[in-house]
Design a protein around this motif. Sequence first.
Motif, PDB file in Angstrom:
ATOM      1  N   THR A 108     -29.405 -58.566  41.161  1.00 20.70           N
ATOM      2  CA  THR A 108     -27.980 -58.827  41.292  1.00 20.70           C
ATOM      3  C   THR A 108     -27.210 -57.821  40.449  1.00 20.70           C
ATOM      4  N   LEU A 109     -26.226 -57.148  41.021  1.00 21.80           N
ATOM      5  CA  LEU A 109     -25.381 -56.246  40.254  1.00 21.80           C
ATOM      6  C   LEU A 109     -24.234 -57.054  39.660  1.00 21.80           C
ATOM      7  N   VAL A 110     -24.024 -56.888  38.358  1.00 16.98           N
ATOM      8  CA  VAL A 110     -23.039 -57.702  37.642  1.00 16.98           C
ATOM      9  C   VAL A 110     -22.066 -56.814  36.886  1.00 16.98           C
ATOM     10  N   SER A 111     -20.783 -57.107  37.016  1.00 22.53           N
ATOM     11  CA  SER A 111     -19.755 -56.389  36.257  1.00 22.53           C
ATOM     12  C   SER A 111     -19.219 -57.293  35.151  1.00 22.53           C
ATOM     13  N   LEU A 112     -18.690 -56.673  34.111  1.00 22.90           N
ATOM     14  CA  LEU A 112     -18.167 -57.407  32.964  1.00 22.90           C
ATOM     15  C   LEU A 112     -16.646 -57.326  32.938  1.00 22.90           C
ATOM     16  N   PRO A 113     -15.971 -58.373  32.515  1.00 24.00           N
ATOM     17  CA  PRO A 113     -14.504 -58.353  32.489  1.00 24.00           C
ATOM     18  C   PRO A 113     -13.985 -57.405  31.413  1.00 24.00           C
ATOM     19  N   PRO A 114     -12.857 -56.750  31.646  1.00 28.97           N
ATOM     20  CA  PRO A 114     -12.312 -55.802  30.660  1.00 28.97           C
ATOM     21  C   PRO A 114     -12.106 -56.417  29.287  1.00 28.97           C
ATOM     22  N   GLU A 115     -11.712 -57.691  29.241  1.00 31.63           N
ATOM     23  CA  GLU A 115     -11.446 -58.307  27.942  1.00 31.63           C
ATOM     24  C   GLU A 115     -12.696 -58.458  27.076  1.00 31.63           C
ATOM     25  N   ALA A 116     -13.869 -58.363  27.693  1.00 31.00           N
ATOM     26  CA  ALA A 116     -15.101 -58.463  26.911  1.00 31.00           C
ATOM     27  C   ALA A 116     -15.294 -57.236  26.029  1.00 31.00           C
ATOM     28  N   PHE A 117     -14.600 -56.144  26.356  1.00 35.22           N
ATOM     29  CA  PHE A 117     -14.723 -54.922  25.583  1.00 35.22           C
ATOM     30  C   PHE A 117     -13.641 -54.805  24.511  1.00 35.22           C
ATOM     31  N   ILE A 118     -12.739 -55.781  24.425  1.00 37.78           N
ATOM     32  CA  ILE A 118     -11.650 -55.745  23.462  1.00 37.78           C
ATOM     33  C   ILE A 118     -12.046 -56.521  22.225  1.00 37.78           C
ATOM     34  N   GLY A 119     -11.829 -55.936  21.042  1.00 33.12           N
ATOM     35  CA  GLY A 119     -12.242 -56.564  19.799  1.00 33.12           C
ATOM     36  C   GLY A 119     -11.447 -57.806  19.484  1.00 33.12           C
ATOM     37  N   GLU A 120     -12.127 -58.795  18.919  1.00 32.73           N
ATOM     38  CA  GLU A 120     -11.480 -59.992  18.427  1.00 32.73           C
ATOM     39  C   GLU A 120     -11.983 -60.260  17.018  1.00 32.73           C
ATOM     40  N   SER A 121     -11.140 -60.857  16.192  1.00 42.34           N
ATOM     41  CA  SER A 121     -11.596 -61.253  14.867  1.00 42.34           C
ATOM     42  C   SER A 121     -12.426 -62.514  15.013  1.00 42.34           C
ATOM     43  N   VAL A 122     -13.136 -62.883  13.950  1.00 48.87           N
ATOM     44  CA  VAL A 122     -13.956 -64.090  14.001  1.00 48.87           C
ATOM     45  C   VAL A 122     -13.090 -65.301  14.285  1.00 48.87           C
ATOM     46  N   GLY A 123     -11.832 -65.260  13.815  1.00 50.64           N
ATOM     47  CA  GLY A 123     -10.929 -66.377  14.046  1.00 50.64           C
ATOM     48  C   GLY A 123     -10.352 -66.419  15.448  1.00 50.64           C
ATOM     49  N   GLY A 124     -10.618 -65.402  16.248  1.00 45.94           N
ATOM     50  CA  GLY A 124     -10.174 -65.396  17.628  1.00 45.94           C
ATOM     51  C   GLY A 124      -8.855 -64.706  17.864  1.00 45.94           C
ATOM     52  N   ILE A 125      -8.309 -64.019  16.855  1.00 41.65           N
ATOM     53  CA  ILE A 125      -7.037 -63.327  17.020  1.00 41.65           C
ATOM     54  C   ILE A 125      -7.312 -61.931  17.548  1.00 41.65           C
ATOM     55  N   HIS A 126      -6.650 -61.567  18.634  1.00 47.17           N
ATOM     56  CA  HIS A 126      -6.894 -60.266  19.251  1.00 47.17           C
ATOM     57  C   HIS A 126      -6.393 -59.138  18.349  1.00 47.17           C
ATOM     58  N   THR A 127      -7.178 -58.128  18.239  1.00 50.14           N
ATOM     59  CA  THR A 127      -6.780 -56.927  17.515  1.00 50.14           C
ATOM     60  C   THR A 127      -6.538 -55.819  18.520  1.00 50.14           C
ATOM     61  N   LYS A 128      -6.287 -54.630  18.027  1.00 52.52           N
ATOM     62  CA  LYS A 128      -6.069 -53.505  18.933  1.00 52.52           C
ATOM     63  C   LYS A 128      -7.327 -53.228  19.751  1.00 52.52           C
ATOM     64  N   PRO A 129      -7.191 -52.803  21.006  1.00 56.06           N
ATOM     65  CA  PRO A 129      -8.369 -52.445  21.803  1.00 56.06           C
ATOM     66  C   PRO A 129      -9.167 -51.338  21.118  1.00 56.06           C
ATOM     67  N   ARG A 130     -10.455 -51.369  21.320  1.00 52.54           N
ATOM     68  CA  ARG A 130     -11.312 -50.343  20.735  1.00 52.54           C
ATOM     69  C   ARG A 130     -11.084 -49.003  21.434  1.00 52.54           C
ATOM     70  N   PRO A 131     -11.521 -47.902  20.789  1.00 54.88           N
ATOM     71  CA  PRO A 131     -11.482 -46.615  21.487  1.00 54.88           C
ATOM     72  C   PRO A 131     -12.340 -46.692  22.746  1.00 54.88           C
ATOM     73  N   VAL A 132     -12.232 -45.686  23.596  1.00 53.03           N
ATOM     74  CA  VAL A 132     -13.013 -45.679  24.834  1.00 53.03           C
ATOM     75  C   VAL A 132     -14.476 -45.984  24.536  1.00 53.03           C
ATOM     76  N   SER A 133     -14.993 -45.411  23.488  1.00 54.39           N
ATOM     77  CA  SER A 133     -16.373 -45.693  23.078  1.00 54.39           C
ATOM     78  C   SER A 133     -16.551 -45.353  21.609  1.00 54.39           C
ATOM     79  N   LEU A 134     -17.264 -46.202  20.894  1.00 51.96           N
ATOM     80  CA  LEU A 134     -17.591 -45.905  19.503  1.00 51.96           C
ATOM     81  C   LEU A 134     -18.522 -44.701  19.414  1.00 51.96           C
ATOM     82  N   LEU A 135     -19.192 -44.393  20.516  1.00 51.81           N
ATOM     83  CA  LEU A 135     -20.138 -43.287  20.547  1.00 51.81           C
ATOM     84  C   LEU A 135     -19.466 -41.951  20.858  1.00 51.81           C
TER      85      LEU A 135
END
Length: 282
Positions: A185-212
């Motif tokens: 099965t081919l599976v895609s991931l939602p864009p929000e899964a790539f956006i950083g969140e704090s442990v408390g659940g507060i959204h922070t700025k989106p990450r760069p395109v890639s940490l790599l």
Amino acid sequence: AKAALDALLRDPSVPADDKHDAAASFSMNHGPAAFNCRKCWLLRGCCVCRMFTTLPAHALGPHKVAVYLHHHEFGRGSSTGALISACLGGDTYVAGLRKDEEALRALCERKGKKVAVLWPGEGAVSIGDLGVSVHSGDGDRSQTQNQNKKEKENQTEEGYTFVAIDGTWKNARNMLKRLPRDKVTLVSLPPEAFIGESVGGIHTKPRPVSLLAPVRKYRGAPAGRTSTFEACVALLRALGVDEGLCEAQLENVKTKVDAVKVQKCMAPVYEKVTGSDFEAES
């Protein structure tokens, strides 16, 4: 060994699969891996295995993560494919290597549609459509009891094996063709899964395109390309793994990027590793 490989590759009577197996074997035995740490794929003097944070075995519940790796990525210091094994406990399958191709094909045959390939392109279904999740976190006593009960059920329940493809975008498309498409099965991931969140659940700025990105060039890749391991962390988020555990895995990417920079005599990017971290070792 190189002369023998060249002769075999020029021989028209040798089947294509045999040539691919020989090329993959040569790359694994005589490529960068011959000089680098076999786990983190960095020069042995710059090994950062001791600095990695590993994901607890129970965090994924009944599910597993594996990597399907192009042989040119094997042993390459800037590749994140090694982190899937070192930090997530996943299996590694090298494309073209006969024993690995057979093992991956057997897995697909045995588990049927419960082998899911992470793929952002056409033909993929949203991971939400699979209806899968894991149960982790620190809750009250009743939540803990429910979690313990679920973990016991996980021991008998067969979950999904999520396969991440590690290679250039062109190679990844060719590798996908080698998989039994009727069995996976081919599976895609939602864009929000790539956006950083704090442990408390507060959204922070989106990450760069890639940490790599500081150590790799993504030519010919779709917009928003991230590394293979970052996609696996996004998978953890989508499955409901504790945010603190997900953040710890992204720190592993930063550690590796800094180590790659240091072994090239360049300044670290994320201040996770400096040259002094290796002076004592050497």
